[in-house]
Design a protein around this motif. Structure first.
Motif, mmCIF file in Angstrom:
data_model
loop_
_atom_site.group_PDB
_atom_site.id
_atom_site.type_symbol
_atom_site.label_atom_id
_atom_site.label_comp_id
_atom_site.label_asym_id
_atom_site.label_seq_id
_atom_site.Cartn_x
_atom_site.Cartn_y
_atom_site.Cartn_z
ATOM 1 N N LEU A 4 3.435 -8.661 -0.048
ATOM 2 C CA LEU A 4 4.309 -9.821 -0.229
ATOM 3 C C LEU A 4 4.391 -10.587 1.091
ATOM 4 C CD1 LEU A 4 7.278 -8.239 -2.239
ATOM 5 C CD2 LEU A 4 5.300 -9.473 -3.135
ATOM 6 N N GLN A 5 4.406 -11.899 0.989
ATOM 7 C CA GLN A 5 4.431 -12.759 2.167
ATOM 8 C C GLN A 5 5.647 -13.678 2.097
ATOM 9 O OE1 GLN A 5 1.197 -15.618 2.459
ATOM 10 N NE2 GLN A 5 1.036 -15.303 4.649
ATOM 11 N N ILE A 6 6.450 -13.643 3.139
ATOM 12 C CA ILE A 6 7.600 -14.538 3.280
ATOM 13 C C ILE A 6 7.223 -15.574 4.337
ATOM 14 C CG2 ILE A 6 10.038 -14.718 3.898
ATOM 15 C CD1 ILE A 6 10.166 -11.641 3.248
ATOM 16 N N ILE A 7 7.348 -16.850 3.996
ATOM 17 C CA ILE A 7 6.855 -17.904 4.886
ATOM 18 C C ILE A 7 8.003 -18.803 5.339
ATOM 19 C CG2 ILE A 7 5.244 -19.824 5.117
ATOM 20 C CD1 ILE A 7 3.690 -18.602 2.772
ATOM 21 N N ARG A 8 8.003 -19.111 6.627
ATOM 22 C CA ARG A 8 8.936 -20.085 7.189
ATOM 23 C C ARG A 8 8.154 -21.322 7.600
ATOM 24 N NH1 ARG A 8 11.005 -22.117 12.078
ATOM 25 N NH2 ARG A 8 13.276 -22.398 12.096
ATOM 26 N N VAL A 9 8.666 -22.511 7.247
ATOM 27 C CA VAL A 9 8.042 -23.771 7.643
ATOM 28 C C VAL A 9 8.588 -24.166 9.004
ATOM 29 C CG1 VAL A 9 7.684 -26.196 7.062
ATOM 30 C CG2 VAL A 9 7.770 -24.483 5.233
ATOM 31 N N ASP A 10 7.776 -24.004 10.044
ATOM 32 C CA ASP A 10 8.217 -24.330 11.400
ATOM 33 C C ASP A 10 8.173 -25.830 11.661
ATOM 34 O OD1 ASP A 10 8.483 -21.599 11.870
ATOM 35 O OD2 ASP A 10 6.416 -21.419 12.586
ATOM 36 N N GLU A 45 4.337 -6.362 8.686
ATOM 37 C CA GLU A 45 3.373 -5.260 8.742
ATOM 38 C C GLU A 45 1.928 -5.752 8.804
ATOM 39 O OE1 GLU A 45 6.214 -2.307 6.068
ATOM 40 O OE2 GLU A 45 4.495 -3.297 5.157
ATOM 41 N N ARG A 46 1.728 -7.021 9.129
ATOM 42 C CA ARG A 46 0.373 -7.554 9.239
ATOM 43 C C ARG A 46 -0.354 -6.846 10.377
ATOM 44 N NH1 ARG A 46 -2.221 -10.354 5.668
ATOM 45 N NH2 ARG A 46 -0.658 -12.015 5.569
ATOM 46 N N GLU A 47 -1.582 -6.376 10.098
ATOM 47 C CA GLU A 47 -2.362 -5.665 11.098
ATOM 48 C C GLU A 47 -3.725 -6.326 11.296
ATOM 49 O OE1 GLU A 47 -2.784 -1.550 10.161
ATOM 50 O OE2 GLU A 47 -0.657 -1.078 10.513
ATOM 51 N N VAL A 48 -4.191 -6.298 12.535
ATOM 52 C CA VAL A 48 -5.540 -6.727 12.885
ATOM 53 C C VAL A 48 -6.142 -5.626 13.736
ATOM 54 C CG1 VAL A 48 -6.961 -8.410 14.111
ATOM 55 C CG2 VAL A 48 -4.966 -9.180 12.810
ATOM 56 N N ALA A 68 0.827 -1.211 0.000
ATOM 57 C CA ALA A 68 0.000 0.000 0.000
ATOM 58 C C ALA A 68 0.862 1.262 0.000
ATOM 59 C CB ALA A 68 -0.928 0.002 1.214
ATOM 60 N N GLY A 69 0.719 2.049 -1.046
ATOM 61 C CA GLY A 69 1.410 3.329 -1.130
ATOM 62 C C GLY A 69 2.910 3.233 -1.341
ATOM 63 N N LYS A 70 3.399 2.071 -1.779
ATOM 64 C CA LYS A 70 4.848 1.887 -1.956
ATOM 65 C C LYS A 70 5.134 1.341 -3.349
ATOM 66 C CE LYS A 70 5.031 0.306 2.866
ATOM 67 N NZ LYS A 70 5.337 -0.873 3.712
ATOM 68 N N PRO A 71 6.258 1.708 -3.945
ATOM 69 C CA PRO A 71 6.658 1.089 -5.213
ATOM 70 C C PRO A 71 6.923 -0.393 -5.005
ATOM 71 C CG PRO A 71 7.873 3.118 -4.822
ATOM 72 C CD PRO A 71 7.186 2.793 -3.536
ATOM 73 N N GLU A 72 6.367 -1.235 -5.863
ATOM 74 C CA GLU A 72 6.531 -2.675 -5.682
ATOM 75 C C GLU A 72 7.999 -3.086 -5.744
ATOM 76 O OE1 GLU A 72 5.163 -6.850 -7.815
ATOM 77 O OE2 GLU A 72 3.846 -5.103 -7.923
#
Length: 376
Positions: free
Chosen positions: A291-297, A241-244, A208-212
């Motif tokens: 963008l989502q970076i995922i770690r397999v725990d 930056e995930r928000e709830v 949001a509001g940022k150059p990709e």
């Protein structure tokens, strides 16, 4: 107290919002007809002591047109498509009347449905931060929706669900023998294999509001750090930056998002996680909002099928229910007095041959007792 809003617009739970949309469409259709010479409503079908009317049909067809338009279809094409379904819509309205009548015959079902309607209204009120149903009614009126109409629509939906569950689904579920279940399990073992599951953590970077390009560059740096041995939890606290409800959640959950079975994940996530071992980190996954970076725990392989009575009963019920429900509706129609107006006989009778053509053509307006669907 105002309804929760986003950019000045009221925000409703998805299912409830769909209901409001359908009622709004009905109101819009009615408004569009204002100013046109008023025609007395026409009875399309008598269903025992109830009726299906032309205004009901117009409302249903208007909702169907708006639904197609919402999917990108132009108005003319949407109207033409819905017109092709006119007979089916009338048949559905007849079925709806029959189910509502049946619901009144089942002990305590009316009370149970009413309690479910109240729970739904209370749930919506709670999600909107409203302290009482009375206050919710006030907010609905401000939004030009009739709470009485909303409750009646919910009442119809819940009655149909309850009747079919009690009269059809429950009889399938509890009527199965041990032999039937064991035979079904032996023939469908793969349905009961526990799928592979993964426990995941994430770092989410908003677009949001940022150059990709800038966000992708940052994501690449984070991936490199994580694969180089940096603490993923600390990286999540620093960067995610995930928000709830307007609050960043990584400081509290350290990026952990839970355990999931692979079939329940979105296809792009399944593809990204393929061949990523425990402790591994994916390349950044592009989502609509970031963008989502995922770690397999943790990673657990699929398990051998194990017989579980509840699961087998549920699978068989789900498989058989559609046909059994249709057979049940045929039975209701065959036992009812359904009299179609002559103009609609040739249109609707092919869809419900259980309705006796002689009774629909009869000029006797008095409905015979239920179960005598014959010409008097």
């Amino acid at each position: 107290m105002k309804l929760k809003s986003l950019n000045g617009r009221r925000v409703w739970p998805v299912a409830f919002a769909a209901l409001l949309l359908s009622l709004s469409v009905a109101r819009t259709t009615q408004a569009q007809e204002e100013g046109v010479p008023i025609v007395v409503d026409e009875v399309i079908a008598q269903v025992n002591n109830d009726v299906v009317t032309l205004s009901m049909l117009k409302r249903e067809m208007g909702q169907a047109v708006e639904a197609l338009k919402a999917r990108g279809m132009d108005a003319k094409q949407a109207s033409e498509e819905v017109e092709k379904s006119r007979a089916k819509i009338i048949a559905n309205l007849i079925n709806e009347r029959l189910v509502m009548q049946k619901g009144k015959e089942i002990p305590r079902l009316t009370e149970d449905v009413e309690a479910e309607v109240n729970r739904e209204m209370l749930r919506v009120a709670k999600q909107q931060g409203i302290s009482s149903i009375e206050q919710l009614d006030e907010e609905l009126r401000k939004a030009k929706f009739d709470p009485v109409e909303i409750r009646q629509t919910l009442r119809t939906q819940f009655t149909r669900q309850a009747v079919l569950q009690r009269e059809v689904d429950a009889k399938i579920y509890f009527g199965l023998t041990d032999e039937e279940m064991q035979k079904y399990f032996a023939a469908n073992r793969e349905k009961f294999r526990k799928p592979e599951s993964v426990e995941l953590s994430e770092i989410f970077l908003s677009l949001a509001g940022k150059p990709e390009a800038d966000v992708r560059a940052k994501a690449a740096r984070i991936v490199a750090q994580a694969r180089g041995g940096a603490d993923f939890a600390q990286l999540a606290v620093t960067h995610s930056e995930r928000e709830v409800n307007g609050q960043r959640v990584a400081a509290e959950n350290k990026g952990k998002v839970g355990r999931f079975e692979l079939p329940d994940l979105r296809p792009e996530l399944v593809a990204a996680l393929k061949n990523v071992p425990k402790g591994g980190v994916t390349e950044p996954v592009k989502l609509e909002e970031g963008l989502q970076i995922i770690r397999v725990d943790e990673r657990a392989g699929s398990a051998e099928p194990v017989f579980n009575e509840q699961s087998v009963r549920g699978a068989i019920t789900q498989e058989r229910a559609p046909k059994e429900q249709e057979d049940y509706m045929k039975k209701l129609r065959s036992e009812a007095y359904v009299k179609l107006a002559p103009a609609y006989e040739s249109l609707v009778l092919p869809l419900m041959p259980e309705v006796n053509a002689q009774s629909t053509a009869s000029t006797d307006d008095a409905a015979p007792k239920k179960g005598t669907n014959k010409k008097p």
